[in-house]
Design a protein around this motif. Structure first.
Motif, PDB file in Angstrom:
ATOM      1  N   GLY A   1      58.179  22.643  16.581  1.00  0.00           N
ATOM      2  CA  GLY A   1      57.293  23.791  17.166  1.00  0.00           C
ATOM      3  C   GLY A   1      55.727  23.861  16.973  1.00  0.00           C
ATOM      4  N   LEU A   2      55.301  22.637  16.385  1.00  0.00           N
ATOM      5  CA  LEU A   2      53.965  22.746  15.893  1.00  0.00           C
ATOM      6  C   LEU A   2      52.976  22.189  17.028  1.00  0.00           C
ATOM      7  N   THR A   3      51.952  22.585  16.960  1.00  0.00           N
ATOM      8  CA  THR A   3      50.932  22.257  18.121  1.00  0.00           C
ATOM      9  C   THR A   3      50.195  20.962  17.467  1.00  0.00           C
ATOM     10  N   THR A   4      49.681  20.075  18.544  1.00  0.00           N
ATOM     11  CA  THR A   4      49.106  18.890  18.350  1.00  0.00           C
ATOM     12  C   THR A   4      48.158  18.940  17.130  1.00  0.00           C
ATOM     13  N   ARG A   5      47.046  19.966  16.924  1.00  0.00           N
ATOM     14  CA  ARG A   5      46.335  20.080  16.084  1.00  0.00           C
ATOM     15  C   ARG A   5      47.009  20.182  14.499  1.00  0.00           C
ATOM     16  N   GLU A   6      48.096  21.033  14.694  1.00  0.00           N
ATOM     17  CA  GLU A   6      48.923  21.174  13.398  1.00  0.00           C
ATOM     18  C   GLU A   6      49.403  19.717  12.831  1.00  0.00           C
ATOM     19  N   ILE A   7      49.958  19.159  13.888  1.00  0.00           N
ATOM     20  CA  ILE A   7      50.662  18.067  13.619  1.00  0.00           C
ATOM     21  C   ILE A   7      49.749  17.086  13.241  1.00  0.00           C
ATOM     22  N   ALA A   8      48.485  16.774  13.725  1.00  0.00           N
ATOM     23  CA  ALA A   8      47.313  16.071  13.254  1.00  0.00           C
ATOM     24  C   ALA A   8      46.794  16.322  11.856  1.00  0.00           C
ATOM     25  N   ALA A   9      46.865  17.630  11.328  1.00  0.00           N
ATOM     26  CA  ALA A   9      46.459  18.092  10.206  1.00  0.00           C
ATOM     27  C   ALA A   9      47.526  17.789   9.295  1.00  0.00           C
TER      28      ALA A   9
END
Length: 407
Positions: free
Chosen positions: A128-136
């Protein structure tokens, strides 16, 4: 979005997606509908409070959004709205929480996907992570993470991969892929390949949480138990791996800071798993971590056992990391000169692997060779991890200032 809503979403996201996917819709449409339900929750729940059955609420709203998108006929619409509103008890009885989590992991690790795409999609659809969280978490640009997720969805759609039961013949290769993806997520967080952090605790915690789910679904699978044990045993040392923001190597860690509860559970998982069937790579890696974790000092570590475990690991799952681990264990058994000799062919095969240069630097320092300075500097130049760069450059400075240790 409040922390409470984020926590509910991360807990319920795979079950919401499973509810939508079970009706045969493609993943991309289901995820869009689920994200719209999350947006509705973020707007409504702070005003009306989190509902007593948040999963049912999210499923109902997401299903309505999906129905609007697909423009199903009226009869099918009424049936899907009715199916989308079970309470938690009836939904769990009909599908099973563990089954949902396992099947979502299986879908995200479909054989048609690359490892990079599977990792990104797992973090999005299951965690359930956002794309921004995944990228980080993966230390890649946000556009790269978005591209991986988009490519994964398109590939699943092209292969008509749906959320459905897995045939028994498909289970072993799917499980292998799932475990590999979870391990890669964990190692990315436990030792970030770039950036300033020594540990990305959010990514580590997510990997452990997902592996716990897989283990609950398959408690008798020895390799899944081995993977969970490995994660817990490595995580047990987390508090001692940093000091004032700097990386602390194993030899210098304060073992009093290690989490004995995590160590006990990891060891218990291995004791249950190892006698039950063929010993795979995650059980062996977990066993190596257990020997380290149960040793009260570096000197009392059973290096002979660790070296033998690495030899076994190389026989069942050869890898550069296992080769390096075996060489380091040999240096502890027979001395730094033996270790240096063992590292030479590894360095010729992988001249840009900073870990090999770092290991050579430690051994050169141990035998009093001033070439340790250049080896530390070379290792620092080859890694993108700022934390490792700081440590290696500091070691090079120390050796240059006071000279290498006497052999």
């Amino acid at each position: 979005m409040s922390a409470e809503i984020e926590e509910v979403w991360r807990r319920e996201a795979p079950h919401v997606l499973a509810a939508l996917l079970r009706r045969g819709s493609v993943l991309e449409d289901c995820e869009d509908a689920a994200q719209e339900a999350l947006a509705a929750a973020a707007a409504q729940w702070p005003r009306d409070e989190v509902p007593r059955n948040p999963r049912g609420w999210l499923i109902r709203v997401a299903s309505r959004r999906l129905i609007d998108v697909t423009r199903a006929n009226a009869a099918r619409t009424q049936r899907e709205i009715s199916d989308a509103t079970p309470d938690v008890a009836s939904w769990s009885a009909r599908t099973g929480d563990q089954d949902d989590s396992l099947q979502m992991l299986m879908l995200c690790c479909h054989p048609c996907l690359s490892t990079a795409s599977s990792v990104a999609l797992t973090l999005r659809a299951v965690a359930g992570l956002t794309t921004r969280e995944i990228a980080a978490g993966l230390l890649v640009p946000e556009a790269t993470a978005a591209q991986r997720i988009s490519r994964a969805k398109a590939t699943l759609r092209a292969h008509d991969a749906r959320f459905a039961g897995i045939e028994m013949a498909e289970l072993p290769p799917r499980l292998h892929a799932v475990r590999h993806v979870l391990h890669l997520i964990f190692t990315t967080g436990a030792a970030p390949p770039s950036g300033a952090a020594v540990i990305n605790q959010d990514v580590v915690s997510e990997a452990i949480r997902l592996t716990e789910r897989l283990h609950r679904a398959l408690p008798r699978d020895p390799e899944t138990s081995g993977l969970l044990a490995l994660m817990l045993l490595v995580q047990a040392r987390a508090a001692a791996r940093t000091r004032d923001g700097m990386l602390v190597p194993l030899a210098e860690q304060d073992r009093g800071q290690w989490d004995r509860d995590l160590i006990a559970r990891g060891v218990s998982l291995l004791e249950e798993a190892l006698p039950t069937g063929p010993v795979g790579p995650f059980q062996l890696q977990g066993a190596i971590a257990a020997v380290h974790a149960t040793s009260t000092t570096l000197r009392s570590t059973d290096w002979a056992q660790i070296h033998e475990l690495y030899r076994m690991l190389l026989s069942v799952s050869p890898s550069p990391a296992a080769e390096l681990g075996a060489a380091i264990a040999l240096s502890e058994l027979r001395g730094p000169l033996a270790g240096l000799e063992e590292l030479q062919p590894l360095l010729r095969a992988r001249p840009r692997d900073h870990r090999i240069h770092a290991a050579m630097a430690h051994l050169l320092e141990a035998v009093g060779d001033p070439a340790a300075v250049a080896a530390y500097a070379r290792a620092a130049a080859l890694t993108d991890s700022i934390a490792e760069q700081r440590y290696l450059n500091d070691r090079a400075h120390q050796v240059r200032r006071v000279g290498p240790a006497a052999p």
